[in-house]
Write an enzyme that holds these catalytic residues in place. Structure first.
Site, PDB file in Angstrom:
ATOM      1  N   THR A 121       0.781  -1.274  -0.029  1.00 39.67           N
ATOM      2  CA  THR A 121       0.031  -0.019  -0.060  1.00 39.67           C
ATOM      3  C   THR A 121       0.755   1.266   0.062  1.00 39.67           C
ATOM      4  O   THR A 121       2.153   1.353   0.459  1.00 39.67           O
ATOM      5  CB  THR A 121      -0.768  -0.232   1.290  1.00 39.67           C
ATOM      6  OG1 THR A 121      -1.638   1.146   1.448  1.00 39.67           O
ATOM      7  CG2 THR A 121      -0.128  -0.218   2.451  1.00 39.67           C
ATOM      8  N   ASP A 122       0.370   2.492  -0.448  1.00 43.42           N
ATOM      9  CA  ASP A 122       1.084   3.695  -0.395  1.00 43.42           C
ATOM     10  C   ASP A 122       1.066   3.988   0.849  1.00 43.42           C
ATOM     11  O   ASP A 122       1.799   5.169   1.264  1.00 43.42           O
ATOM     12  CB  ASP A 122       0.368   4.738  -1.423  1.00 43.42           C
ATOM     13  CG  ASP A 122      -1.204   4.881  -0.939  1.00 43.42           C
ATOM     14  OD1 ASP A 122      -1.659   4.328  -0.026  1.00 43.42           O
ATOM     15  OD2 ASP A 122      -1.712   5.665  -1.678  1.00 43.42           O
ATOM     16  N   GLU A 123       0.215   3.622   1.947  1.00 42.94           N
ATOM     17  CA  GLU A 123       0.296   3.838   3.181  1.00 42.94           C
ATOM     18  C   GLU A 123       1.485   3.700   4.079  1.00 42.94           C
ATOM     19  O   GLU A 123       1.895   4.626   5.152  1.00 42.94           O
ATOM     20  CB  GLU A 123      -0.780   3.431   4.002  1.00 42.94           C
ATOM     21  CG  GLU A 123      -2.049   3.980   3.348  1.00 42.94           C
ATOM     22  CD  GLU A 123      -3.241   3.389   4.636  1.00 42.94           C
ATOM     23  OE1 GLU A 123      -3.038   3.292   5.772  1.00 42.94           O
ATOM     24  OE2 GLU A 123      -4.519   3.508   4.159  1.00 42.94           O
ATOM     25  N   TYR A 148      -2.116  -0.673  11.076  1.00 44.42           N
ATOM     26  CA  TYR A 148      -2.155  -1.240   9.894  1.00 44.42           C
ATOM     27  C   TYR A 148      -0.997  -0.945   8.944  1.00 44.42           C
ATOM     28  O   TYR A 148      -0.457  -1.984   8.365  1.00 44.42           O
ATOM     29  CB  TYR A 148      -3.566  -0.859   9.083  1.00 44.42           C
ATOM     30  CG  TYR A 148      -3.504  -1.274   7.375  1.00 44.42           C
ATOM     31  CD1 TYR A 148      -3.380  -2.697   7.023  1.00 44.42           C
ATOM     32  CD2 TYR A 148      -3.579  -0.207   6.432  1.00 44.42           C
ATOM     33  CE1 TYR A 148      -3.367  -2.588   5.727  1.00 44.42           C
ATOM     34  CE2 TYR A 148      -3.505  -0.292   5.342  1.00 44.42           C
ATOM     35  CZ  TYR A 148      -3.508  -1.673   4.880  1.00 44.42           C
ATOM     36  OH  TYR A 148      -3.181  -1.909   3.463  1.00 44.42           O
ATOM     37  N   LYS A 152       2.144  -3.348   7.248  1.00 47.75           N
ATOM     38  CA  LYS A 152       2.409  -3.493   5.777  1.00 47.75           C
ATOM     39  C   LYS A 152       3.944  -3.068   5.490  1.00 47.75           C
ATOM     40  O   LYS A 152       4.502  -3.747   4.672  1.00 47.75           O
ATOM     41  CB  LYS A 152       1.514  -2.748   4.987  1.00 47.75           C
ATOM     42  CG  LYS A 152      -0.125  -3.195   4.943  1.00 47.75           C
ATOM     43  CD  LYS A 152      -0.359  -4.470   4.540  1.00 47.75           C
ATOM     44  CE  LYS A 152       0.294  -4.529   2.863  1.00 47.75           C
ATOM     45  NZ  LYS A 152      -0.328  -6.018   2.462  1.00 47.75           N
TER      46      LYS A 152
HETATM   47  P1  NAD Z   1      -9.786  -7.205   2.439  1.00 51.40           P
HETATM   48  O1  NAD Z   1      -9.653  -7.045   3.613  1.00 51.40           O
HETATM   49  O2  NAD Z   1     -10.997  -6.875   1.456  1.00 51.40           O
HETATM   50  O3  NAD Z   1      -9.635  -8.740   2.081  1.00 51.40           O
HETATM   51  C1  NAD Z   1      -8.578  -9.392   2.820  1.00 51.40           C
HETATM   52  C2  NAD Z   1      -8.700 -10.707   2.455  1.00 51.40           C
HETATM   53  O4  NAD Z   1      -7.760 -11.512   3.214  1.00 51.40           O
HETATM   54  C3  NAD Z   1      -9.841 -11.472   2.870  1.00 51.40           C
HETATM   55  O5  NAD Z   1     -10.496 -12.392   2.075  1.00 51.40           O
HETATM   56  C4  NAD Z   1      -9.518 -12.305   4.396  1.00 51.40           C
HETATM   57  O6  NAD Z   1     -10.266 -13.428   4.513  1.00 51.40           O
HETATM   58  C5  NAD Z   1      -8.143 -12.685   3.741  1.00 51.40           C
HETATM   59  N1  NAD Z   1      -7.193 -12.971   4.926  1.00 51.40           N
HETATM   60  C6  NAD Z   1      -7.079 -12.230   6.046  1.00 51.40           C
HETATM   61  N2  NAD Z   1      -6.252 -12.907   6.893  1.00 51.40           N
HETATM   62  C7  NAD Z   1      -5.889 -13.940   6.408  1.00 51.40           C
HETATM   63  C8  NAD Z   1      -4.982 -15.102   6.703  1.00 51.40           C
HETATM   64  N3  NAD Z   1      -4.444 -15.027   7.879  1.00 51.40           N
HETATM   65  N4  NAD Z   1      -4.840 -16.178   5.815  1.00 51.40           N
HETATM   66  C9  NAD Z   1      -5.493 -16.206   4.851  1.00 51.40           C
HETATM   67  N5  NAD Z   1      -6.382 -15.293   4.307  1.00 51.40           N
HETATM   68  C10 NAD Z   1      -6.567 -14.202   5.296  1.00 51.40           C
HETATM   69  O7  NAD Z   1      -8.698  -6.492   1.977  1.00 51.40           O
HETATM   70  P2  NAD Z   1      -8.366  -5.813   0.233  1.00 51.40           P
HETATM   71  O8  NAD Z   1      -8.909  -4.378   0.798  1.00 51.40           O
HETATM   72  O9  NAD Z   1      -8.765  -6.526  -0.602  1.00 51.40           O
HETATM   73  O10 NAD Z   1      -6.817  -5.759   0.454  1.00 51.40           O
HETATM   74  C11 NAD Z   1      -5.931  -6.790  -0.176  1.00 51.40           C
HETATM   75  C12 NAD Z   1      -4.483  -6.234  -0.119  1.00 51.40           C
HETATM   76  O11 NAD Z   1      -4.361  -5.189  -0.943  1.00 51.40           O
HETATM   77  C13 NAD Z   1      -3.985  -6.219   1.339  1.00 51.40           C
HETATM   78  O12 NAD Z   1      -2.522  -6.512   1.327  1.00 51.40           O
HETATM   79  C14 NAD Z   1      -3.882  -4.449   1.259  1.00 51.40           C
HETATM   80  O13 NAD Z   1      -2.888  -4.468   2.283  1.00 51.40           O
HETATM   81  C15 NAD Z   1      -3.476  -4.202   0.044  1.00 51.40           C
HETATM   82  N6  NAD Z   1      -4.080  -3.029  -0.624  1.00 51.40           N
HETATM   83  C16 NAD Z   1      -5.332  -2.518  -0.319  1.00 51.40           C
HETATM   84  C17 NAD Z   1      -5.802  -1.213  -0.891  1.00 51.40           C
HETATM   85  C18 NAD Z   1      -7.184  -0.834  -0.763  1.00 51.40           C
HETATM   86  O14 NAD Z   1      -7.436   0.263  -1.291  1.00 51.40           O
HETATM   87  N7  NAD Z   1      -8.144  -1.610  -0.351  1.00 51.40           N
HETATM   88  C19 NAD Z   1      -4.708  -0.478  -1.580  1.00 51.40           C
HETATM   89  C20 NAD Z   1      -3.473  -0.772  -1.611  1.00 51.40           C
HETATM   90  C21 NAD Z   1      -3.004  -2.118  -1.147  1.00 51.40           C
HETATM   91  O1  DAU Z   2      -4.055   3.996   0.416  1.00 50.54           O
HETATM   92  C1  DAU Z   2      -4.331   2.515   0.311  1.00 50.54           C
HETATM   93  C2  DAU Z   2      -5.321   2.263   1.552  1.00 50.54           C
HETATM   94  O2  DAU Z   2      -6.537   2.746   1.327  1.00 50.54           O
HETATM   95  C3  DAU Z   2      -5.053   0.858   1.766  1.00 50.54           C
HETATM   96  O3  DAU Z   2      -3.918   0.187   2.121  1.00 50.54           O
HETATM   97  C4  DAU Z   2      -6.089   0.183   2.739  1.00 50.54           C
HETATM   98  O4  DAU Z   2      -6.063  -1.267   2.867  1.00 50.54           O
HETATM   99  C5  DAU Z   2      -7.552   0.624   2.763  1.00 50.54           C
HETATM  100  O5  DAU Z   2      -8.411   0.422   3.518  1.00 50.54           O
HETATM  101  C6  DAU Z   2      -7.508   2.057   2.232  1.00 50.54           C
HETATM  102  O6  DAU Z   2      -7.170   2.805   3.487  1.00 50.54           O
HETATM  103  P1  DAU Z   2      -7.985   4.208   3.887  1.00 50.54           P
HETATM  104  O7  DAU Z   2      -7.780   4.305   5.420  1.00 50.54           O
HETATM  105  O8  DAU Z   2      -7.540   5.472   3.084  1.00 50.54           O
HETATM  106  O9  DAU Z   2      -9.455   3.672   3.463  1.00 50.54           O
HETATM  107  P2  DAU Z   2     -11.039   4.102   4.231  1.00 50.54           P
HETATM  108  O10 DAU Z   2     -11.682   3.417   3.136  1.00 50.54           O
HETATM  109  O11 DAU Z   2     -10.747   3.418   5.534  1.00 50.54           O
HETATM  110  O12 DAU Z   2     -10.913   5.621   4.259  1.00 50.54           O
HETATM  111  C7  DAU Z   2     -10.889   6.334   3.076  1.00 50.54           C
HETATM  112  C8  DAU Z   2     -10.818   7.728   3.571  1.00 50.54           C
HETATM  113  O13 DAU Z   2     -12.449   8.087   4.173  1.00 50.54           O
HETATM  114  C9  DAU Z   2     -10.047   7.906   4.829  1.00 50.54           C
HETATM  115  O14 DAU Z   2      -9.632   9.308   4.532  1.00 50.54           O
HETATM  116  C10 DAU Z   2     -10.891   7.938   5.920  1.00 50.54           C
HETATM  117  C11 DAU Z   2     -12.258   8.462   5.568  1.00 50.54           C
HETATM  118  N1  DAU Z   2     -13.567   8.093   5.980  1.00 50.54           N
HETATM  119  C12 DAU Z   2     -13.560   6.808   6.235  1.00 50.54           C
HETATM  120  C13 DAU Z   2     -14.806   6.020   6.607  1.00 50.54           C
HETATM  121  C14 DAU Z   2     -14.776   4.501   6.822  1.00 50.54           C
HETATM  122  C15 DAU Z   2     -14.542   8.726   6.171  1.00 50.54           C
HETATM  123  O15 DAU Z   2     -14.348  10.043   6.250  1.00 50.54           O
HETATM  124  N2  DAU Z   2     -15.573   8.203   6.708  1.00 50.54           N
HETATM  125  C16 DAU Z   2     -15.928   6.925   7.109  1.00 50.54           C
HETATM  126  O16 DAU Z   2     -16.926   6.319   7.123  1.00 50.54           O
END
Ligand code: NAD
Ligand code: DAU
Length: 357
Positions: A121-123, A148, A152
């Site tokens: 992630t960019d985080e 989190y 990562k």
């Molecule tokens: P998500 O929470 O929707 O899905 C995570 C999945 O991993 C689920 O299916 C869960 O059951 C599985 N999981 C969790 N713990 C596990 C374990 N111990 N063993 C096997 N499976 C397990 O997450 P997401 O948003 O799809 O993110 C997926 C990946 O992408 C993560 O590594 C996250 O850091 C990365 N990522 C997410 C975003 C975003 O915007 N959501 C952006 C950049 C990177």
């Molecule tokens: O940047 C990549 C990341 O993006 C991933 O690594 C994470 O897995 C993914 O969850 C996401 O993280 P954020 O914390 O940015 O996403 P989230 O959807 O939780 O929130 C997006 C933005 O919206 C953040 O600035 C918080 C804000 N927010 C979130 C929720 C749930 C609100 O304002 N209201 C809300 O109810």
């Protein structure tokens, strides 16, 4: 490369990747997923059994991981605890899955000599200022803010160590915020869409000035496939689609897109440690690997996402009350009449203005 092991394939981005791979390649795929609260086997329903197999299990289970890694050509590692707010309430599962799980996978690919791609992630880079043009690059120093993002970052560093010390053929990608179908309703965009469907006002943390760099999940998938095909082992690639928007603009776009007044939302107190801005410079991926996003128009992608949640209530309905209960137990409660500026209160998601309706 013929056979992939995809961890976390029942989660949001993993499921989108599996559908993308099925539609755009001939690869065979095994998914390993623990089916935590965030995993949904139904997201993978109907896939061809001659190319796809689902295994329910934990990436921390070294014996299981070893046997699965032995049977594939490469591993794409999505599995993680992924939600910042959950990591503030209970960091331990993040350490177990994101750190220990990555270690278990790395040891297996090392032993079996398999290619590894680590999804990150960019985080890990922390936050950028709102009023400066800088964006994250592959050279930005790590500076994670939340439990989190720090786990990562730790997992990224483990991958780099296994590359350098043990010669593992691994790549890393750090992507910005994804949106699209199959995203858990705890996350920002689906939470607001499903709130509006339920007649509940969307909830904006703090002032809503925080900026996220949105990318459609399909563009993330095409980038990961490109890195698997052409990426240089040992290297890191940043994935982004120039989609910077502040949260206030996104919430207003969702409301308008769902036929509601643009101001029909509530400000809530800020997330503790809430990063101000993320922005990705994906020049390296574009120039060295020839990748480009296909979903550049956020308004079109958002409309498609809203339509998907409207059409797939069966998929998300079962998650909704538990997700909202977590926000409530973290301290969320309606308060009337405040400005929406971050108050500094510790409780995540506490409403400080407005009324549902
Ligand atoms: P998500 O929470 O929707 O899905 C995570 C999945 O991993 C689920 O299916 C869960 O059951 C599985 N999981 C969790 N713990 C596990 C374990 N111990 N063993 C096997 N499976 C397990 O997450 P997401 O948003 O799809 O993110 C997926 C990946 O992408 C993560 O590594 C996250 O850091 C990365 N990522 C997410 C975003 C975003 O915007 N959501 C952006 C950049 C990177
Ligand atoms: O940047 C990549 C990341 O993006 C991933 O690594 C994470 O897995 C993914 O969850 C996401 O993280 P954020 O914390 O940015 O996403 P989230 O959807 O939780 O929130 C997006 C933005 O919206 C953040 O600035 C918080 C804000 N927010 C979130 C929720 C749930 C609100 O304002 N209201 C809300 O109810």
């Amino acid at each position: 490369m013929l056979r992939l092991l995809v961890t976390g394939g029942a989660g949001f981005i993993g499921a989108n990747f599996i559908h993308y791979v099925m539609a755009h390649t001939d690869l065979q795929v095994v998914v390993l997923d623990k089916l935590t609260y965030a995993g949904h086997e139904s997201s993978l329903a109907g896939l061809p059994t001659d190319r796809f197999r689902f295994v329910k299990g934990d990436i921390c289970d070294a014996e299981l991981v070893d046997s699965l890694v032995a049977g594939v050509d490469a591993v794409v590692h999505y599995a993680a605890e992924s939600h910042n707010d959950n990591s503030l309430a209970d960091p331990l599962p993040f350490l177990q899955t994101n750190i220990m799980g990555t270690y278990v996978l790395l040891d297996a690919v090392r032993k079996h000599g398999k290619r590894f791609h680590h999804i990150s992630t960019d985080e890990v880079y922390g936050e950028l200022a709102l009023d400066e043009p800088q964006r994250f690059t592959e050279h930005t120093p790590y500076n994670p803010s939340s439990p989190y993002s720090s786990t990562k970052a730790g997992s990224d560093l483990l991958v780099r160590a296994w590359v350098r010390s043990f010669g593992v053929e691994a790549t890393i990608s750090n992507c910005s915020n994804n949106y699209g179908p199959f995203q858990h309703v705890e996350k920002f965009i689906p939470r607001q869409i499903t709130n509006i469907i339920d007649g509940v006002r969307p909830r904006l943390y703090g002032s809503g000035e925080n900026v996220r760099d949105w990318i459609h999940a399909d563009d993330h998938s095409s980038a990961v496939l490109r890195i698997l095909e052409r990426g240089v082992p040992g290297e890191t690639y940043l994935i982004g689609a120039d989609g910077e928007r502040n949260n206030k603009d996104v919430i207003e776009a969702i409301l308008v897109g769902m036929g509601q007044p643009a101001d029909a939302y509530d400000h809530v107190t800020d997330r503790p440690g809430h990063d101000l801005r993320y922005a990705i410079d994906s020049s390296r991926l574009r120039t060295e690997l020839g990748w480009a996003p296909s979903h550049a128009d956020f308004a079109v992608g958002l409309a498609g996402t809203i339509a998907w949640y409207r059409d797939n209530e069966d998929w998300w309905r079962g998650q909704k009350s538990a997700a909202e209960a977590k926000y409530s137990s973290a301290g969320e409660q309606v308060q009337h009449g405040a400005s929406g500026q971050a108050s500094g209160a510790a409780a995540t998601g506490q409403v400080i203005s407005g009324q549902v309706g």
